[in-house]
Design a protein around this motif. Structure first.
Motif, PDB file in Angstrom:
ATOM      1  N   ASP A   1       0.872  -1.182   0.000  1.00 49.81           N
ATOM      2  CA  ASP A   1       0.000   0.000   0.000  1.00 49.81           C
ATOM      3  C   ASP A   1       0.904   1.226   0.000  1.00 49.81           C
ATOM      4  O   ASP A   1       1.307   1.716   1.059  1.00 49.81           O
ATOM      5  CB  ASP A   1      -0.905  -0.020   1.231  1.00 49.81           C
ATOM      6  N   LEU A   2       1.226   1.718  -1.183  1.00 50.85           N
ATOM      7  CA  LEU A   2       2.214   2.782  -1.306  1.00 50.85           C
ATOM      8  C   LEU A   2       1.726   4.099  -0.715  1.00 50.85           C
ATOM      9  O   LEU A   2       2.481   4.810  -0.028  1.00 50.85           O
ATOM     10  CB  LEU A   2       2.585   2.978  -2.781  1.00 50.85           C
TER      11      LEU A   2
ATOM     12  N   TRP B   1      13.533   6.530   1.483  1.00 46.95           N
ATOM     13  CA  TRP B   1      12.227   6.168   0.907  1.00 46.95           C
ATOM     14  C   TRP B   1      12.350   6.059  -0.600  1.00 46.95           C
ATOM     15  O   TRP B   1      11.829   5.127  -1.203  1.00 46.95           O
ATOM     16  CB  TRP B   1      11.181   7.221   1.295  1.00 46.95           C
ATOM     17  N   SER B   2      13.046   7.016  -1.220  1.00 48.36           N
ATOM     18  CA  SER B   2      13.207   7.021  -2.668  1.00 48.36           C
ATOM     19  C   SER B   2      13.975   5.793  -3.145  1.00 48.36           C
ATOM     20  O   SER B   2      13.637   5.192  -4.174  1.00 48.36           O
ATOM     21  CB  SER B   2      13.915   8.301  -3.128  1.00 48.36           C
ATOM     22  N   ASP B   3      15.016   5.404  -2.408  1.00 50.56           N
ATOM     23  CA  ASP B   3      15.786   4.210  -2.764  1.00 50.56           C
ATOM     24  C   ASP B   3      14.892   2.968  -2.769  1.00 50.56           C
ATOM     25  O   ASP B   3      14.942   2.143  -3.697  1.00 50.56           O
ATOM     26  CB  ASP B   3      16.932   3.984  -1.769  1.00 50.56           C
ATOM     27  N   MET B   4      14.078   2.854  -1.740  1.00 49.68           N
ATOM     28  CA  MET B   4      13.209   1.684  -1.623  1.00 49.68           C
ATOM     29  C   MET B   4      12.104   1.701  -2.672  1.00 49.68           C
ATOM     30  O   MET B   4      11.758   0.665  -3.246  1.00 49.68           O
ATOM     31  CB  MET B   4      12.628   1.605  -0.214  1.00 49.68           C
ATOM     32  N   PHE B   5      11.543   2.874  -2.932  1.00 49.65           N
ATOM     33  CA  PHE B   5      10.538   3.003  -3.986  1.00 49.65           C
ATOM     34  C   PHE B   5      11.110   2.525  -5.318  1.00 49.65           C
ATOM     35  O   PHE B   5      10.477   1.740  -6.031  1.00 49.65           O
ATOM     36  CB  PHE B   5      10.094   4.460  -4.095  1.00 49.65           C
TER      37      PHE B   5
ATOM     38  N   ALA C   1       7.766   3.604   7.230  1.00 48.94           N
ATOM     39  CA  ALA C   1       6.503   2.990   6.827  1.00 48.94           C
ATOM     40  C   ALA C   1       6.701   2.107   5.594  1.00 48.94           C
ATOM     41  O   ALA C   1       6.158   0.999   5.519  1.00 48.94           O
ATOM     42  CB  ALA C   1       5.455   4.060   6.554  1.00 48.94           C
ATOM     43  N   LEU C   2       7.479   2.587   4.627  1.00 51.63           N
ATOM     44  CA  LEU C   2       7.723   1.787   3.428  1.00 51.63           C
ATOM     45  C   LEU C   2       8.607   0.586   3.756  1.00 51.63           C
ATOM     46  O   LEU C   2       8.391  -0.520   3.242  1.00 51.63           O
ATOM     47  CB  LEU C   2       8.353   2.638   2.334  1.00 51.63           C
ATOM     48  N   ALA C   3       9.610   0.778   4.637  1.00 61.12           N
ATOM     49  CA  ALA C   3      10.485  -0.337   5.024  1.00 61.12           C
ATOM     50  C   ALA C   3       9.676  -1.453   5.669  1.00 61.12           C
ATOM     51  O   ALA C   3       9.893  -2.644   5.389  1.00 61.12           O
ATOM     52  CB  ALA C   3      11.563   0.159   5.979  1.00 61.12           C
ATOM     53  N   ALA C   4       8.716  -1.090   6.512  1.00 60.40           N
ATOM     54  CA  ALA C   4       7.897  -2.097   7.187  1.00 60.40           C
ATOM     55  C   ALA C   4       7.049  -2.869   6.182  1.00 60.40           C
ATOM     56  O   ALA C   4       6.902  -4.100   6.283  1.00 60.40           O
ATOM     57  CB  ALA C   4       7.005  -1.424   8.227  1.00 60.40           C
ATOM     58  N   ARG C   5       6.504  -2.170   5.207  1.00 58.19           N
ATOM     59  CA  ARG C   5       5.661  -2.835   4.207  1.00 58.19           C
ATOM     60  C   ARG C   5       6.493  -3.711   3.263  1.00 58.19           C
ATOM     61  O   ARG C   5       6.035  -4.763   2.823  1.00 58.19           O
ATOM     62  CB  ARG C   5       4.839  -1.798   3.443  1.00 58.19           C
ATOM     63  N   MET C   6       7.726  -3.277   2.967  1.00 54.92           N
ATOM     64  CA  MET C   6       8.594  -4.124   2.151  1.00 54.92           C
ATOM     65  C   MET C   6       8.955  -5.399   2.906  1.00 54.92           C
ATOM     66  O   MET C   6       8.956  -6.492   2.334  1.00 54.92           O
ATOM     67  CB  MET C   6       9.859  -3.351   1.765  1.00 54.92           C
ATOM     68  N   GLN C   7       9.252  -5.263   4.200  1.00 58.72           N
ATOM     69  CA  GLN C   7       9.599  -6.435   5.001  1.00 58.72           C
ATOM     70  C   GLN C   7       8.427  -7.412   5.060  1.00 58.72           C
ATOM     71  O   GLN C   7       8.608  -8.629   4.910  1.00 58.72           O
ATOM     72  CB  GLN C   7       9.997  -5.996   6.416  1.00 58.72           C
ATOM     73  N   LYS C   8       7.225  -6.890   5.238  1.00 57.13           N
ATOM     74  CA  LYS C   8       6.043  -7.740   5.288  1.00 57.13           C
ATOM     75  C   LYS C   8       5.809  -8.462   3.967  1.00 57.13           C
ATOM     76  O   LYS C   8       5.347  -9.607   3.930  1.00 57.13           O
ATOM     77  CB  LYS C   8       4.823  -6.896   5.649  1.00 57.13           C
TER      78      LYS C   8
END
Length: 356
Positions: A187-188, A220-224, A202-209
């Motif tokens: 959920d971006l 955030w930009s790196d992960m996106f 928030a994005l790190a947690a969703r990527m881990q899940k």
């Protein structure tokens, strides 16, 4: 002692050998037909073609774009730094400010640190602008140009690495948020604040899940970008071209924010066979906001790469009188590659840059 030569790479670099040229020539002739057809299409749509200079005081101010630098020597013998442009965008927008309303540029552009099957240090960009037009108008342009390119190349299907796309099929429009949910289970929008800034944790947690890796120092930009490249892009543009729309506001350096949701922007990218083909904007004309974005991007560039580029003050001044507009940049060589089924971008360049 002379350094040994890798004969395989040497043969590939020798595009001027008659046998190599004969193999490449059908794709090169298709490229020429595509270019000619596109020029006719733009002329019939009342676009003015502008021939803009490659040398600029600033090559652009996006964090991950890298330029070729040069020195301009004056009549007095003194020098000042200049750059080969990474896009004709700054000059084109100055021409919009000057009064042009439908503008197209077929420009050689230059990007350092970029070479591979889909990248080349010098390539051709087709960039066009429509003043007083919503950015969605560009979707129809893309649809028309894909079909035009296919007809000119004499094909009914685009292909790359075993993937196929019908250039005559209606373009599919999907938001970045929907694509992240569909292809990565993330959920971006829940990771973006109302100010448009990304929430790294928030994005790190969703990527881990979702079982996706990320580094402890990733922004955030790196992960996106990691999710986009690994999960989303490979799934786009199969069967029909995809317009990936409504990019996060923090990933749209020169696009205006959406009037519906401040977390997103009027930015889209066009994908064919998993290949990014074009990048379009509802253009930002707020000079003060544009300066803030440039300053932030250059600070990030300094942090990551240890270098920055100057800001083009004339460009910011031009934005103050530029009309509302939408614009898009299309990688012409990639289009030629997809239309001819070439395996890499150098196969559709008349004379690839030596080395690399």
């Amino acid at each position: 002692m002379n350094k040994p030569t890798d004969s395989r790479h040497a043969d590939e670099d020798r595009w001027w050998r008659p046998d190599r040229h004969a193999d490449r020539r059908p794709a090169l002739m298709a490229r020429n037909r595509m270019m000619a057809a596109m020029r006719v299409w733009f002329a019939e749509a009342d676009f003015i073609e502008a021939d803009v200079p490659a040398l600029q005081v600033s090559p652009g101010n996006e964090t991950h774009l890298h330029a070729f630098a040069a020195t301009m020597i004056g009549n007095d013998g003194g020098g000042r730094p200049v750059y080969l442009h990474t896009s004709p965008e700054f000059t084109a927008k100055k021409l919009l400010a000057a009064g042009e309303e439908r503008l197209v540029c077929f420009s050689h552009v230059y990007r350092n640190r970029e070479r591979g099957p889909l990248h080349h240090p010098e390539f051709t960009m087709v960039e066009w602008y429509r003043a007083h037009a919503p950015y969605e108008r560009l979707f129809a342009d893309c649809q028309a140009l894909l079909a035009l390119a296919a007809k000119a190349a004499g094909t009914t299907m685009f292909s790359w690495r075993g993937k196929a796309c019908d250039p005559f099929a209606p373009v599919e429009r999907v938001s970045v948020a929907d694509a992240f949910a569909r292809h990565a289970g993330i959920d971006l929008l829940a990771t973006i604040g109302r100010d448009g800034e990304g929430d790294r944790d928030a994005l790190a947690a969703r990527m881990q899940k979702a079982g996706l890796r990320h580094g402890p120092d990733d922004s955030w930009s790196d992960m996106f970008s990691r999710v986009l490249v690994e999960k989303v892009e490979p799934a786009l543009g199969h069967g029909a071209a995809t317009v990936l729309d409504a990019y996060p506001a923090c990933e749209a350096a020169l696009a205006r924010k959406s009037t519906v949701d401040p977390r997103i922007s009027e930015r889209f990218e066009l994908y064919v066979c998993g290949v990014e083909l074009a990048n379009g904007f509802g253009e930002l004309t707020d000079a003060d906001e544009q300066r803030r974005r440039f300053v932030a991007d250059m600070a990030e560039k300094q942090r990551i790469y240890g270098e920055t580029y100057p800001i083009d003050e004339d460009f910011l001044d031009a934005l103050r009188i530029m009309p509302p507009a939408s614009g898009i940049a299309l990688g012409f060589d990639r289009l030629a590659m997809l239309a001819t089924g070439a395996r890499r971008i150098e196969d559709v360049l008349w004379a690839p840059v030596a080395g690399g």
